[in-house]
Design a protein around this motif. Structure first.
Motif, short mmCIF file in Angstrom:
data_model
loop_
_atom_site.label_atom_id
_atom_site.label_comp_id
_atom_site.label_asym_id
_atom_site.label_seq_id
_atom_site.Cartn_x
_atom_site.Cartn_y
_atom_site.Cartn_z
N PHE A 79 0.96 -1.13 -0.01
CA PHE A 79 0.01 -0.03 0.12
C PHE A 79 0.94 1.20 -0.02
O PHE A 79 1.41 1.73 0.92
CB PHE A 79 -0.99 -0.17 1.20
N GLY A 80 1.06 1.92 -1.28
CA GLY A 80 2.44 2.84 -1.49
C GLY A 80 3.44 2.42 -1.57
O GLY A 80 3.77 1.22 -1.23
N ARG A 81 4.43 3.37 -1.55
CA ARG A 81 5.80 2.81 -1.79
C ARG A 81 6.75 3.65 -0.79
O ARG A 81 7.90 3.25 -0.47
CB ARG A 81 6.51 3.72 -3.21
N ASP A 82 6.07 4.53 0.20
CA ASP A 82 6.69 5.31 1.17
C ASP A 82 5.70 6.03 2.00
O ASP A 82 4.53 5.88 1.39
CB ASP A 82 7.77 6.16 0.65
N GLU A 83 6.01 6.74 3.00
CA GLU A 83 5.14 7.47 3.76
C GLU A 83 4.14 8.33 3.03
O GLU A 83 3.02 8.37 3.24
CB GLU A 83 5.73 7.91 5.16
N GLU A 84 4.79 8.75 2.15
CA GLU A 84 4.04 10.10 1.25
C GLU A 84 3.05 9.47 0.28
O GLU A 84 2.08 10.00 0.45
CB GLU A 84 5.34 10.89 0.69
N SER A 85 3.63 8.64 -0.39
CA SER A 85 2.83 7.97 -1.34
C SER A 85 1.59 7.15 -0.61
O SER A 85 0.15 7.06 -1.11
CB SER A 85 3.59 7.15 -2.28
N ARG A 98 0.19 8.26 2.17
CA ARG A 98 -0.67 9.15 2.63
C ARG A 98 -1.54 9.65 1.50
O ARG A 98 -2.83 9.82 1.63
CB ARG A 98 0.12 10.38 3.54
N ALA A 99 -0.88 9.76 0.38
CA ALA A 99 -1.73 10.22 -0.81
C ALA A 99 -2.67 9.18 -1.24
O ALA A 99 -3.90 9.56 -1.59
CB ALA A 99 -0.76 10.52 -2.10
N LEU A 100 -2.18 8.11 -1.15
CA LEU A 100 -3.29 6.90 -1.58
C LEU A 100 -4.49 6.90 -0.68
O LEU A 100 -5.63 6.64 -1.05
CB LEU A 100 -2.52 5.60 -1.60
N ASN A 101 -4.06 6.89 0.66
CA ASN A 101 -5.27 7.27 1.71
C ASN A 101 -6.13 8.19 1.31
O ASN A 101 -7.31 8.17 1.52
CB ASN A 101 -4.66 7.41 2.91
N ASP A 105 -4.10 4.95 8.80
CA ASP A 105 -2.98 5.33 9.59
C ASP A 105 -1.66 4.54 10.04
O ASP A 105 -0.68 4.85 9.82
CB ASP A 105 -3.67 6.14 10.82
N ALA A 106 -2.14 3.05 10.21
CA ALA A 106 -1.02 2.17 10.30
C ALA A 106 -0.24 2.01 9.18
O ALA A 106 0.97 1.71 9.30
CB ALA A 106 -1.86 0.78 10.86
N ALA A 107 -1.02 2.09 8.12
CA ALA A 107 -0.21 1.75 6.92
C ALA A 107 0.97 2.78 6.58
O ALA A 107 2.08 2.59 6.24
CB ALA A 107 -1.03 1.68 5.72
N GLU A 108 0.35 4.05 6.89
CA GLU A 108 1.53 5.18 7.14
C GLU A 108 2.68 5.20 7.93
O GLU A 108 3.92 5.20 7.47
CB GLU A 108 0.89 6.38 7.07
#
Ligand code: NDP
Length: 478
Positions: free
Chosen positions: A156-162, A164-167, A437-440
């Motif tokens: 789910f995403g490639r890093d924290e920023e992506s 968050r954007a996906l969320n 939030d946990a994924a981030e």
């Protein structure tokens, strides 16, 4: 309640190998479950061909043949490009009608049947991650059915920023409660056993803190090498593949505060809180992490080539096949306890476990001595065993201490891990899936390590395929 499951990417590897067999194991336990499956992919396939795929994969997971046939007879397949708003709208409209008791195109049955109930609709993204993201953008142009549940695969995403954007993108489609980020480790029976072990045993509840626990290790060391998965693995590596997702989720269950109730809200509040409190050991990616990749060797009776010589591997990517990250949950219960997460491939010793190492007694009476008097609780993640290693009198000299091992095999779960997670998704219960939030947070914990590795601040070590984890890495049971 009838559930209609729409699988985007229905002819892909995940659908065939994990998703449908997972549903098969669920149907073995609950053969009466009302489920309609609508498969969609860009490959041409007839309803009958899709039906054959369903029967073989559902029975492979354990579904009785007759049940698999019932599901297959009621299923439909729609050839569509999921990134096209028009095509995905048609898939969803057809499936929404289906969830109200109507069949989609290619149907054998077009009218509601007695017993058809109004159910809910699950859209499962069994698609490459970049395509999933595009489809989410596409869905913004589509009036998605009320109550639509979204099931999203890892990563789910490639890093924290992506992430968050996906969320944020997903939040424009449906409420968080209807989003299921799949991590099948949350459906593993021994992972779920952690909840009972921790919260229904006074014995362990009393000692589950830095006061009594010296260190924790969560490891998933595999003997499998690349197994033709370079296309995926060479872009991921051990840290992203295992630690960022599965092992941090296990850690959250091992270290969370006791929830008052086992509900999706309470459980996921508790796991998210410890992930938020987690930071790298000594707050340094260099001190906290190790990476390595395998050279040629022998795993059992198999000769394994060096990782860099495997088909499809680009050595320039510097992908690790063994990763270790030590973290600290910086809160009153755990501050000061190193928690080591490790996973690797092509290893000679396959430790898949959580090891709780207890602190020494404050005072060992003089006259008692022993080589290793550390008491340990070992929770196997595969096979499902539990061991309590405690200090006892020696056999020849009663004052020379030894370890005795109390060992048990845990009950065999009725459901495969995927089946357990899917049971929740099909019931619209997100408890065993990862909250946004946990994924981030999981990415936040790993991003600093990935940056240090990209900057070559941590050396890439080597280990021969088939060897144990390097001794200098300090594995708990080496
Ligand atoms: P695959 O590439 O095997 O399958 C994806 C499917 O989606 C393919 O059939 C592909 O078709 C189809 N597809 C691609 N683009 C579109 C589109 N625009 N419209 C419709 N269909 C499309 O991937 P996997 O099945 O391996 O993985 C799916 C997801 O599951 C990924 O997120 C992955 O990370 C995750 N996952 C996979 C695991 C595994 O073991 N496979 C394990 C855990 C997670 P085509 O072949 O034509 O491209």
């Amino acid at each position: 309640m009838t559930c209609t499951l729409v699988i985007l990417g229905a002819s892909g590897d995940l659908t065939k190998r994990l998703l449908l067999p997972g549903i098969g194991s669920l149907l073995e336990r609950e053969p009466e479950r009302e489920l309609r499956i609508v498969g969609s992919d860009r490959a041409e396939m007839s309803d009958d061909q899709f039906g054959d795929l369903l029967v073989s994969s559902l029975t492979a997971g354990g579904a009785p043949e007759a049940v698999a046939r019932r599901i297959a007879d009621d299923a439909a397949y729609v050839c569509a490009d999921a990134t096209s708003a028009e095509e995905v709208r048609q898939v969803l409209e057809g499936a929404a009608r289906c969830s109200l008791g109507f069949r989609t195109g290619g149907a054998r049955r077009t009218q509601p049947q007695p017993g058809d109930g109004v159910g809910h609709l699950v859209l499962y993204f069994a698609l490459p991650p970049a395509v999933t993201e595009k489809v989410c953008r596409t869905l913004q142009e589509v009036d998605v059915p009320e109550g639509l549940q979204l099931a999203m695969e890892k990563p789910f995403g490639r890093d924290e920023e992506s992430a968050r954007a996906l969320n944020e993108l997903v939040a424009t489609l449906v409420p968080e409660q209807q989003v299921h980020r799949v991590d099948h480790f949350l459906g593993k029976s021994t992972v779920l056993d952690l909840i009972a072990l921790r919260f229904s045993n006074r014995l362990f509840q009393a000692v589950w803190s830095a006061e009594h626990i010296e260190s924790i290790e969560i490891a998933y060391d595999e003997s499998l090498a690349l197994e033709s998965r370079a296309g995926y693995y060479d872009h991921a590596g051990a840290l992203r593949d295992m630690i960022q997702s599965h092992l941090l989720q296990v850690m959250a269950l091992v270290t969370m505060e006791p929830p008052a109730r086992i509900t999706d809200r309470d459980l996921r509040d508790a796991t998210a809180a410890v992930l938020r409190a987690t930071r790298l050991w000594q707050q340094s990616p260099v001190a906290a992490s190790k990476r390595a990749r395998y050279t040629a060797g022998q795993v059992g009776d198999r000769a394994v080539p060096a990782y860099v010589d495997e088909d499809g591997v680009d050595p320039g990517r510097e992908t690790e096949t063994l990763a270790q990250v030590t973290v600290e949950v910086a809160n009153p219960r755990w501050a000061g306890v190193p928690i080591t997460l490790r996973s690797g491939k092509a290893l000679g010793e396959t430790h898949k476990h959580v090891v709780i190492t207890f602190a020494d007694v404050r005072h060992l009476p003089e006259g008692l001595s022993g080589a290793d008097t550390k008491d340990r609780l070992v929770i196997g993640l595969s096979p499902d065993v539990m061991e309590l290693r405690i200090t006892t009198n020696g056999t020849s000299d009663p004052f020379a201490l030894e370890q005795s091992v109390f060992s048990t095999t845990l009950r065999e779960a009725e459901l495969e891990a995927y089946g357990e997670v899917l049971a929740g998704i099909l019931d619209a219960n997100p408890m065993l899936t990862v909250r946004g939030d946990a994924a981030e947070e999981c990415w936040r914990i790993c991003d600093e390590v990935l940056a240090a590795w990209a900057g070559d601040e941590v050396p890439m070590e080597e280990y021969p395929a088939g060897s144990p984890v390097p001794r200098s890495w300090g594995a708990a049971l080496n």
